[in-house]
Scaffold this active site. Structure first.
Site, PDB file in Angstrom:
ATOM      1  N   GLY A  53      -3.783  -7.553  -2.781  1.00 28.44           N
ATOM      2  CA  GLY A  53      -4.426  -6.714  -3.785  1.00 28.44           C
ATOM      3  C   GLY A  53      -5.817  -6.204  -3.466  1.00 28.44           C
ATOM      4  O   GLY A  53      -6.322  -5.315  -4.157  1.00 28.44           O
ATOM      5  N   GLU A  65      -1.551 -12.705   0.715  1.00 33.22           N
ATOM      6  CA  GLU A  65      -0.541 -11.700   1.085  1.00 33.22           C
ATOM      7  C   GLU A  65      -1.186 -10.318   1.131  1.00 33.22           C
ATOM      8  O   GLU A  65      -0.792  -9.408   0.388  1.00 33.22           O
ATOM      9  CB  GLU A  65       0.591 -11.699   0.045  1.00 33.22           C
ATOM     10  CG  GLU A  65       1.303 -13.032  -0.106  1.00 33.22           C
ATOM     11  CD  GLU A  65       2.171 -13.103  -1.372  1.00 33.22           C
ATOM     12  OE1 GLU A  65       2.164 -12.138  -2.175  1.00 33.22           O
ATOM     13  OE2 GLU A  65       2.836 -14.121  -1.557  1.00 33.22           O
ATOM     14  N   PRO A  66      -2.181 -10.110   1.986  1.00 35.06           N
ATOM     15  CA  PRO A  66      -2.811  -8.789   2.026  1.00 35.06           C
ATOM     16  C   PRO A  66      -1.907  -7.777   2.722  1.00 35.06           C
ATOM     17  O   PRO A  66      -1.282  -8.091   3.735  1.00 35.06           O
ATOM     18  CB  PRO A  66      -4.085  -9.022   2.852  1.00 35.06           C
ATOM     19  CG  PRO A  66      -3.742 -10.173   3.746  1.00 35.06           C
ATOM     20  CD  PRO A  66      -2.751 -11.034   2.991  1.00 35.06           C
ATOM     21  N   ARG A  95      -2.392  -3.639   2.087  1.00 34.87           N
ATOM     22  CA  ARG A  95      -3.218  -2.442   2.243  1.00 34.87           C
ATOM     23  C   ARG A  95      -4.510  -2.716   3.015  1.00 34.87           C
ATOM     24  O   ARG A  95      -4.921  -1.924   3.857  1.00 34.87           O
ATOM     25  CB  ARG A  95      -3.571  -1.914   0.846  1.00 34.87           C
ATOM     26  CG  ARG A  95      -4.229  -0.564   0.836  1.00 34.87           C
ATOM     27  CD  ARG A  95      -4.709  -0.199  -0.584  1.00 34.87           C
ATOM     28  NE  ARG A  95      -3.804  -0.536  -1.642  1.00 34.87           N
ATOM     29  CZ  ARG A  95      -2.950   0.334  -2.220  1.00 34.87           C
ATOM     30  NH1 ARG A  95      -2.930   1.587  -1.826  1.00 34.87           N
ATOM     31  NH2 ARG A  95      -2.161  -0.059  -3.201  1.00 34.87           N
ATOM     32  N   ARG A 140       2.049   9.220  -2.105  1.00 38.77           N
ATOM     33  CA  ARG A 140       1.012   8.615  -2.947  1.00 38.77           C
ATOM     34  C   ARG A 140       0.274   9.625  -3.841  1.00 38.77           C
ATOM     35  O   ARG A 140       0.051   9.336  -5.017  1.00 38.77           O
ATOM     36  CB  ARG A 140       0.020   7.804  -2.100  1.00 38.77           C
ATOM     37  CG  ARG A 140       0.692   6.685  -1.290  1.00 38.77           C
ATOM     38  CD  ARG A 140      -0.283   5.660  -0.748  1.00 38.77           C
ATOM     39  NE  ARG A 140      -0.846   4.858  -1.801  1.00 38.77           N
ATOM     40  CZ  ARG A 140      -2.019   5.030  -2.339  1.00 38.77           C
ATOM     41  NH1 ARG A 140      -2.813   5.964  -1.879  1.00 38.77           N
ATOM     42  NH2 ARG A 140      -2.429   4.285  -3.326  1.00 38.77           N
ATOM     43  N   TYR A 197       0.941   8.557  -7.588  1.00 39.80           N
ATOM     44  CA  TYR A 197      -0.167   7.798  -8.212  1.00 39.80           C
ATOM     45  C   TYR A 197      -1.422   8.637  -8.380  1.00 39.80           C
ATOM     46  O   TYR A 197      -2.497   8.064  -8.582  1.00 39.80           O
ATOM     47  CB  TYR A 197      -0.554   6.600  -7.344  1.00 39.80           C
ATOM     48  CG  TYR A 197       0.570   5.759  -6.807  1.00 39.80           C
ATOM     49  CD1 TYR A 197       1.360   4.986  -7.663  1.00 39.80           C
ATOM     50  CD2 TYR A 197       0.823   5.691  -5.445  1.00 39.80           C
ATOM     51  CE1 TYR A 197       2.373   4.189  -7.152  1.00 39.80           C
ATOM     52  CE2 TYR A 197       1.836   4.901  -4.932  1.00 39.80           C
ATOM     53  CZ  TYR A 197       2.610   4.158  -5.784  1.00 39.80           C
ATOM     54  OH  TYR A 197       3.599   3.375  -5.278  1.00 39.80           O
ATOM     55  N   CYS A 225      10.112  21.802  -2.303  1.00 44.17           N
ATOM     56  CA  CYS A 225      10.239  22.697  -3.456  1.00 44.17           C
ATOM     57  C   CYS A 225       9.970  21.965  -4.757  1.00 44.17           C
ATOM     58  O   CYS A 225      10.877  21.760  -5.570  1.00 44.17           O
ATOM     59  CB  CYS A 225      11.618  23.325  -3.441  1.00 44.17           C
ATOM     60  SG  CYS A 225      11.822  24.291  -1.943  1.00 44.17           S
ATOM     61  N   GLU A 226       8.760  21.534  -4.942  1.00 45.07           N
ATOM     62  CA  GLU A 226       8.321  20.887  -6.177  1.00 45.07           C
ATOM     63  C   GLU A 226       6.849  21.210  -6.383  1.00 45.07           C
ATOM     64  O   GLU A 226       6.063  21.127  -5.427  1.00 45.07           O
ATOM     65  CB  GLU A 226       8.418  19.353  -6.064  1.00 45.07           C
ATOM     66  CG  GLU A 226       9.801  18.841  -5.847  1.00 45.07           C
ATOM     67  CD  GLU A 226      10.156  17.672  -6.751  1.00 45.07           C
ATOM     68  OE1 GLU A 226       9.456  17.451  -7.762  1.00 45.07           O
ATOM     69  OE2 GLU A 226      11.138  17.015  -6.422  1.00 45.07           O
ATOM     70  N   TYR A 283       1.551   2.002   2.653  1.00 46.55           N
ATOM     71  CA  TYR A 283       2.382   2.633   1.625  1.00 46.55           C
ATOM     72  C   TYR A 283       2.513   4.132   1.899  1.00 46.55           C
ATOM     73  O   TYR A 283       2.452   4.948   0.997  1.00 46.55           O
ATOM     74  CB  TYR A 283       1.808   2.346   0.231  1.00 46.55           C
ATOM     75  CG  TYR A 283       1.619   0.875  -0.031  1.00 46.55           C
ATOM     76  CD1 TYR A 283       2.727   0.037  -0.134  1.00 46.55           C
ATOM     77  CD2 TYR A 283       0.353   0.295  -0.125  1.00 46.55           C
ATOM     78  CE1 TYR A 283       2.583  -1.328  -0.332  1.00 46.55           C
ATOM     79  CE2 TYR A 283       0.198  -1.068  -0.321  1.00 46.55           C
ATOM     80  CZ  TYR A 283       1.317  -1.873  -0.432  1.00 46.55           C
ATOM     81  OH  TYR A 283       1.161  -3.226  -0.627  1.00 46.55           O
TER      82      TYR A 283
HETATM   83  N1  LLP Z   1       2.156  -9.567  -2.676  1.00 48.52           N
HETATM   84  C1  LLP Z   1       2.982  -9.056  -3.600  1.00 48.52           C
HETATM   85  C2  LLP Z   1       3.852  -9.980  -4.346  1.00 48.52           C
HETATM   86  C3  LLP Z   1       3.004  -7.683  -3.855  1.00 48.52           C
HETATM   87  O1  LLP Z   1       3.805  -7.186  -4.787  1.00 48.52           O
HETATM   88  C4  LLP Z   1       2.147  -6.817  -3.112  1.00 48.52           C
HETATM   89  C5  LLP Z   1       2.153  -5.379  -3.332  1.00 48.52           C
HETATM   90  C6  LLP Z   1       1.312  -7.397  -2.146  1.00 48.52           C
HETATM   91  C7  LLP Z   1       1.328  -8.768  -1.965  1.00 48.52           C
HETATM   92  C8  LLP Z   1       0.371  -6.587  -1.298  1.00 48.52           C
HETATM   93  O2  LLP Z   1      -0.593  -5.945  -2.052  1.00 48.52           O
HETATM   94  P1  LLP Z   1      -1.787  -5.174  -1.310  1.00 48.52           P
HETATM   95  O3  LLP Z   1      -2.627  -6.218  -0.592  1.00 48.52           O
HETATM   96  O4  LLP Z   1      -1.197  -4.211  -0.369  1.00 48.52           O
HETATM   97  O5  LLP Z   1      -2.535  -4.520  -2.416  1.00 48.52           O
HETATM   98  N2  LLP Z   1       2.959   1.634  -3.258  1.00 48.52           N
HETATM   99  C9  LLP Z   1       1.723   1.326  -3.948  1.00 48.52           C
HETATM  100  C10 LLP Z   1       1.338  -0.115  -3.791  1.00 48.52           C
HETATM  101  C11 LLP Z   1       2.422  -1.074  -4.259  1.00 48.52           C
HETATM  102  C12 LLP Z   1       2.030  -2.513  -4.089  1.00 48.52           C
HETATM  103  C13 LLP Z   1       3.195  -3.405  -4.338  1.00 48.52           C
HETATM  104  N3  LLP Z   1       2.949  -4.797  -4.149  1.00 48.52           N
HETATM  105  C14 LLP Z   1       0.632   2.258  -3.420  1.00 48.52           C
HETATM  106  O6  LLP Z   1       0.920   3.124  -2.609  1.00 48.52           O
HETATM  107  O7  LLP Z   1      -0.520   2.168  -3.864  1.00 48.52           O
END
Ligand code: LLP
Length: 434
Positions: A240, A276-277, A279, A315, A319, A347-348, A376
């Site tokens: 996150g 669990e990083p 992004r 994205r 979003y 075409c959107e 992502y």
């Molecule tokens: N752990 C779990 C259980 C998750 O669901 C996620 C992301 C992560 C770790 C990794 O999160 P991060 O460190 O990447 O923030 N497609 C969206 C983001 C979806 C995230 C889903 N879960 C975007 O493009 O912003």
């Protein structure tokens, strides 16, 4: 982070390689990733937890290219997977099963069995029926599943609604208030070994406070579970941590302050902390590069119609995400900026990668670099409008290699078939594409 994409001699480079040289070699659009950036981000995150019993499981949903995975795995990263497909890719990239955790709200029996047979480190259970299914599957295989229960701490992560998970009413996790009941049940189930507590409240968080509120709830829960006699020895704190998309918008917390907060809360508990990083490790290690097809003037507006589109990078459409952009060829000094819409050929109306973005003058054929394309991005691409998935390139110093090539049109249609009633003579096989 040291920006791996810098202008030198008027031309944007990916580390030591001119982006234009990659474009000439693979054609546009394409994704390009920087090894140096992946290494720097992973090492920076890991260093923040030096001396702590901490494990980093890369959330490979952010970018599951096998070369990216292997680059991180070689540095010691484990993997957080959410499907059998991701688990297979992680194993193929050389991540040992003992460094893999399995997350997600909808794991099937077949996926659970596959994971247990690999000897996976941990399964993060998200519901009571999943717990029962896992107990049944594990017992059937004569195995014991090391589990956490993902709790939903009911915290607003203050990020985009579509990537918020940790408040009540989303499909994720078990309400933290209901967790003790479920943990007691888990402790009595065959084939289940309760090892920890798991939480993940959302993605692209730009403040520490929501993490801290959630983590304090998790720490309190661990204390409570221990008084109930459960041997809780791991705290999986999810991912996150946000990254900079728009440099005029301030910076999200760095791993050092995030780690200091985690240590304050969890050091007294003597647990292994797990992360669990996604992004953070890969987001700013990548670019999407496209070419201008037309400069279109209409209704007093200027559109740069480029060959990359929402199917390549969804994205902005999904979003309202901001992705910084710049021409690969540095504009002449004094060239003014003017607001343009950057759109793809799909075409959107929603196929808009940027609206009213101040950009220098560009002409047909010019290359445009779209930043923050490491997370992502390629993984969320589709072949909408029968557009081929774009290639991925990995740069390492002065070298680059195509790490996923562009499919041919023939490959794109290979899985399709005509039913016998539409073309009896073909034996059910569609004609090869021209
Ligand atoms: N752990 C779990 C259980 C998750 O669901 C996620 C992301 C992560 C770790 C990794 O999160 P991060 O460190 O990447 O923030 N497609 C969206 C983001 C979806 C995230 C889903 N879960 C975007 O493009 O912003």
């Amino acid at each position: 982070m040291t920006d791996p994409f810098q202008h030198r001699g008027g031309a944007l480079h990916a580390e030591g390689v001119p982006v234009a040289r990659i474009a000439a070699s693979v054609g546009t659009p394409f994704y390009v990733y920087s090894t140096a950036a992946l290494v720097e981000q992973y090492r920076g995150f890991a260093a923040a937890f030096a001396g702590v019993d901490a494990r980093i499981h890369y959330a490979m949903k952010a970018n599951s290219n096998i070369a990216v995975l292997k680059t991180l795995a070689d540095l010691g990263a484990g993997a957080d997977v959410v499907s059998e497909g991701e688990l297979r890719l992680a194993l193929a990239a050389g991540v040992p099963p003992q460094r893999i955790v399995f997350s997600g709200v909808g794991k099937t029996d077949a996926e659970l069995a596959f994971a247990l047979n690999t000897g996976i480190y941990q399964i993060n259970v998200e519901s009571e029926p999943e717990l029962e299914a896992l107990s049944r599957v594990a017992s059937g295989l004569g195995k014991t599943a090391p589990i956490t229960i993902r709790v939903n701490p009911d915290v607003d992560p203050e990020t985009h609604a579509k990537i918020s998970t940790g408040y009540s009413g989303t499909k994720f996790g078990v309400p933290w208030t209901d967790a003790p009941r479920l943990y007691k049940k888990a402790a009595g189930l065959a084939g289940i070994d309760v090892v920890g507590v798991d939480v993940h409240i959302g993605s692209q968080l730009t403040k520490l406070e929501p993490f801290e509120t959630a983590f304090r709830r998790v720490a309190g829960l661990i204390g409570k579970l221990r008084t109930l006699g459960l041997n809780i020895r791991r705290a999986d704190l999810g991912g996150g941590l946000g990254i900079v998309y728009d440099s005029t918008n301030g910076a999200p917390p760095d791993p050092a302050s995030y780690a200091a907060m985690v240590k304050r809360i969890f050091a007294p508990l003597n647990v292994q902390v797990m992360f669990e990083p996604g992004r953070y490790l890969v987001g700013n290690a990548g670019l999407l590069v496209g070419s201008v097809i037309y400069v279109k003037e209409a209704d007093g507006k200027t559109f740069y119609i480029i060959d990359a589109a929402m199917n390549d990078l969804i994205r902005p459409s999904l979003y309202d995400a901001y992705h910084a952009m710049e021409p690969v060829k540095q504009p002449a000094a004094g060239a003014g900026l003017k607001p343009v819409d950057v759109a793809g050929p799909v075409c959107e109306t929603g196929d808009l990668l940027a609206a009213d973005r101040p950009l220098p003058p560009m002409a047909a054929g010019d290359l445009l670099a779209i930043r923050s394309g490491g997370a992502y991005a390629a993984v969320m691409a589709s072949t909408y409008n029968a557009r081929p998935l774009v290639p991925e390139v990995l740069v390492n110093g002065e070298e680059f290699a195509v790490v996923r090539r562009r499919p041919t049109y023939e490959e794109m249609s290979r899985l399709e078939a005509l039913p016998p009633w539409l073309e009896p003579a073909s034996g059910g096989r569609a004609k090869a594409l021209p």
